[in-house]
Design a protein around this motif. Structure first.
Motif, PDB file in Angstrom:
ATOM      1  N   ARG A  64     -64.768  23.366 -28.726  1.00 38.51           N
ATOM      2  CA  ARG A  64     -63.754  23.711 -29.726  1.00 38.51           C
ATOM      3  C   ARG A  64     -63.021  22.448 -30.188  1.00 38.51           C
ATOM      4  O   ARG A  64     -62.460  22.425 -31.282  1.00 38.51           O
ATOM      5  CB  ARG A  64     -62.755  24.714 -29.134  1.00 38.51           C
ATOM      6  CG  ARG A  64     -63.360  26.055 -28.747  1.00 38.51           C
ATOM      7  CD  ARG A  64     -62.312  26.963 -28.107  1.00 38.51           C
ATOM      8  NE  ARG A  64     -61.259  27.283 -29.037  1.00 38.51           N
ATOM      9  CZ  ARG A  64     -61.244  28.351 -29.842  1.00 38.51           C
ATOM     10  NH1 ARG A  64     -62.236  29.210 -29.815  1.00 38.51           N
ATOM     11  NH2 ARG A  64     -60.229  28.573 -30.662  1.00 38.51           N
ATOM     12  N   TRP A 121     -63.635  20.785 -33.631  1.00 42.75           N
ATOM     13  CA  TRP A 121     -63.119  21.377 -34.869  1.00 42.75           C
ATOM     14  C   TRP A 121     -61.834  20.759 -35.392  1.00 42.75           C
ATOM     15  O   TRP A 121     -61.449  20.996 -36.533  1.00 42.75           O
ATOM     16  CB  TRP A 121     -62.896  22.879 -34.671  1.00 42.75           C
ATOM     17  CG  TRP A 121     -64.106  23.632 -34.229  1.00 42.75           C
ATOM     18  CD1 TRP A 121     -65.405  23.209 -34.280  1.00 42.75           C
ATOM     19  CD2 TRP A 121     -64.142  24.950 -33.671  1.00 42.75           C
ATOM     20  NE1 TRP A 121     -66.245  24.169 -33.784  1.00 42.75           N
ATOM     21  CE2 TRP A 121     -65.494  25.251 -33.392  1.00 42.75           C
ATOM     22  CE3 TRP A 121     -63.160  25.898 -33.378  1.00 42.75           C
ATOM     23  CZ2 TRP A 121     -65.890  26.464 -32.853  1.00 42.75           C
ATOM     24  CZ3 TRP A 121     -63.558  27.104 -32.829  1.00 42.75           C
ATOM     25  CH2 TRP A 121     -64.904  27.387 -32.568  1.00 42.75           C
ATOM     26  N   ASP A 146     -57.927  22.287 -31.869  1.00 43.77           N
ATOM     27  CA  ASP A 146     -57.514  22.528 -30.486  1.00 43.77           C
ATOM     28  C   ASP A 146     -56.873  21.296 -29.869  1.00 43.77           C
ATOM     29  O   ASP A 146     -57.255  20.157 -30.179  1.00 43.77           O
ATOM     30  CB  ASP A 146     -58.712  22.963 -29.647  1.00 43.77           C
ATOM     31  CG  ASP A 146     -59.131  24.383 -29.961  1.00 43.77           C
ATOM     32  OD1 ASP A 146     -59.403  25.143 -29.014  1.00 43.77           O
ATOM     33  OD2 ASP A 146     -59.188  24.750 -31.157  1.00 43.77           O
ATOM     34  N   VAL A 148     -56.233  29.217 -25.022  1.00 38.38           N
ATOM     35  CA  VAL A 148     -57.632  29.615 -25.203  1.00 38.38           C
ATOM     36  C   VAL A 148     -58.209  30.254 -23.950  1.00 38.38           C
ATOM     37  O   VAL A 148     -58.691  31.382 -23.979  1.00 38.38           O
ATOM     38  CB  VAL A 148     -58.499  28.395 -25.602  1.00 38.38           C
ATOM     39  CG1 VAL A 148     -59.953  28.833 -25.835  1.00 38.38           C
ATOM     40  CG2 VAL A 148     -57.942  27.733 -26.861  1.00 38.38           C
ATOM     41  N   SER A 196     -55.004  26.446 -29.198  1.00 39.09           N
ATOM     42  CA  SER A 196     -55.773  26.423 -30.436  1.00 39.09           C
ATOM     43  C   SER A 196     -54.956  26.969 -31.593  1.00 39.09           C
ATOM     44  O   SER A 196     -54.188  27.933 -31.427  1.00 39.09           O
ATOM     45  CB  SER A 196     -57.046  27.272 -30.269  1.00 39.09           C
ATOM     46  OG  SER A 196     -57.863  27.198 -31.419  1.00 39.09           O
ATOM     47  N   SER A 200     -59.054  28.098 -36.391  1.00 35.87           N
ATOM     48  CA  SER A 200     -60.098  28.165 -35.364  1.00 35.87           C
ATOM     49  C   SER A 200     -60.836  29.502 -35.349  1.00 35.87           C
ATOM     50  O   SER A 200     -62.026  29.548 -35.037  1.00 35.87           O
ATOM     51  CB  SER A 200     -59.520  27.873 -33.983  1.00 35.87           C
ATOM     52  OG  SER A 200     -58.670  28.905 -33.536  1.00 35.87           O
ATOM     53  N   LEU A 245     -64.803  29.697 -35.553  1.00 29.91           N
ATOM     54  CA  LEU A 245     -65.609  30.390 -34.560  1.00 29.91           C
ATOM     55  C   LEU A 245     -66.511  31.426 -35.233  1.00 29.91           C
ATOM     56  O   LEU A 245     -67.661  31.611 -34.842  1.00 29.91           O
ATOM     57  CB  LEU A 245     -64.714  31.078 -33.524  1.00 29.91           C
ATOM     58  CG  LEU A 245     -65.442  31.856 -32.414  1.00 29.91           C
ATOM     59  CD1 LEU A 245     -66.411  30.958 -31.655  1.00 29.91           C
ATOM     60  CD2 LEU A 245     -64.440  32.493 -31.457  1.00 29.91           C
ATOM     61  N   TYR A 278     -69.276  29.478 -36.571  1.00 29.55           N
ATOM     62  CA  TYR A 278     -70.076  28.891 -35.492  1.00 29.55           C
ATOM     63  C   TYR A 278     -71.099  29.882 -34.945  1.00 29.55           C
ATOM     64  O   TYR A 278     -72.212  29.493 -34.559  1.00 29.55           O
ATOM     65  CB  TYR A 278     -69.164  28.411 -34.363  1.00 29.55           C
ATOM     66  CG  TYR A 278     -69.893  27.613 -33.312  1.00 29.55           C
ATOM     67  CD1 TYR A 278     -70.098  26.251 -33.473  1.00 29.55           C
ATOM     68  CD2 TYR A 278     -70.411  28.240 -32.175  1.00 29.55           C
ATOM     69  CE1 TYR A 278     -70.796  25.517 -32.518  1.00 29.55           C
ATOM     70  CE2 TYR A 278     -71.100  27.517 -31.224  1.00 29.55           C
ATOM     71  CZ  TYR A 278     -71.297  26.155 -31.400  1.00 29.55           C
ATOM     72  OH  TYR A 278     -71.993  25.443 -30.457  1.00 29.55           O
TER      73      TYR A 278
END
Length: 246
Positions: A122, A125, A128, A173, A191, A196, A200, A203
């Motif tokens: 994470r 990105w 985080d 998280v 995060s 995020s 995700l 992702y």
């Protein structure tokens, strides 16, 4: 045209509902490239002595300023981390654990108690953060669960974050929920939810397994089988604070 503008200009709910799932997946990937999602992109980041996305850094500075007024100095010790940097961390731990006598398979399992496989972090990105209280007396090893406990140097910061972090968009998280699997609890890892969650979502549509298994520089990759990575995705990538799931 970006994803949000396209949606706002759609002709109607009925027309939108007829679009296939694959179409919406492609829109997510247009907003965040595979390179961005795996720490390989050249992205503009912001921050002093750390790197975050612009909106994330803005929210963090607001949270930091608020905490500072109450005697807590939230300091970032890790934010954005590139694919290369995560590979260095993973390989160094693999070498250390195998030299200590662990088998390659056991070394990988030991690593993923706290550290991610490159391409799955994470921290790739820019959303985080790992944080400490810079006003506290610093222990030898800062990112240890005991430091955030009742008797730990970062206890006051943790209490403050429990009350206020979500107001600024930051969520822990890896919680201490005993039913959660995957990474061990990390009371230092927060995060920025707004960004995020979207990342995700994107992702989940990429073939991260292919990226990992084709990396000849990654130590222990022969142990990262299809079965292993399927479990890793379920337990380490997706078994997180439910508030951060798409």
């Amino acid at each position: 045209m970006n994803r949000r503008n396209f949606i706002s200009k759609s002709t109607g709910t009925a027309a939108v509902s007829l679009l296939p799932v694959s179409f919406w997946s492609s829109l997510w990937l247009q907003e965040f490239t595979i390179e961005e999602l795996t720490g390989k992109a050249n992205v503009s980041f912001y921050g002093k002595n750390y790197q975050l996305r612009k909106e994330v850094n803005k929210a963090f500075l607001k949270m930091q300023a608020k905490a500072k007024k109450e005697g807590i100095h939230i300091q970032i010790v890790s934010a954005y981390r590139s694919y290369e940097r995560q590979t260095q961390i993973f390989n160094a731990k693999f070498n250390r654990y195998t030299k200590q006598g662990l088998s390659g398979k056991d070394a990988v399992n030991k690593i993923i108690e706290y550290s991610t496989i490159p391409g799955t972090s994470r921290h790739h990105w820019g959303t985080d953060i790992d944080i400490i209280d810079a006003n506290a007396k610093q222990p030898k090893n800062v990112l240890m669960p005991k430091n955030y406990s009742e008797d730990g140097p970062y206890c006051d910061m943790k209490i403050w974050l429990n009350k206020h972090s979500e107001k600024f968009g930051f969520y822990i998280v890896y919680t201490d929920n005993p039913k959660r699997k995957g990474f061990y609890p990390e009371p230092w890892h927060f995060s920025y939810k707004k960004t995020s969650v979207a990342m995700l979502k994107a992702y989940q549509d990429i073939d991260f397994k292919k990226i990992i298994t084709q990396d000849t520089n990654l130590r222990g990759r022969e142990f990262l089988t299809e079965s292993f990575l399927n479990t890793y995705k379920k337990e380490h990538i997706l078994d997180i604070n439910p508030a951060l799931l798409p």
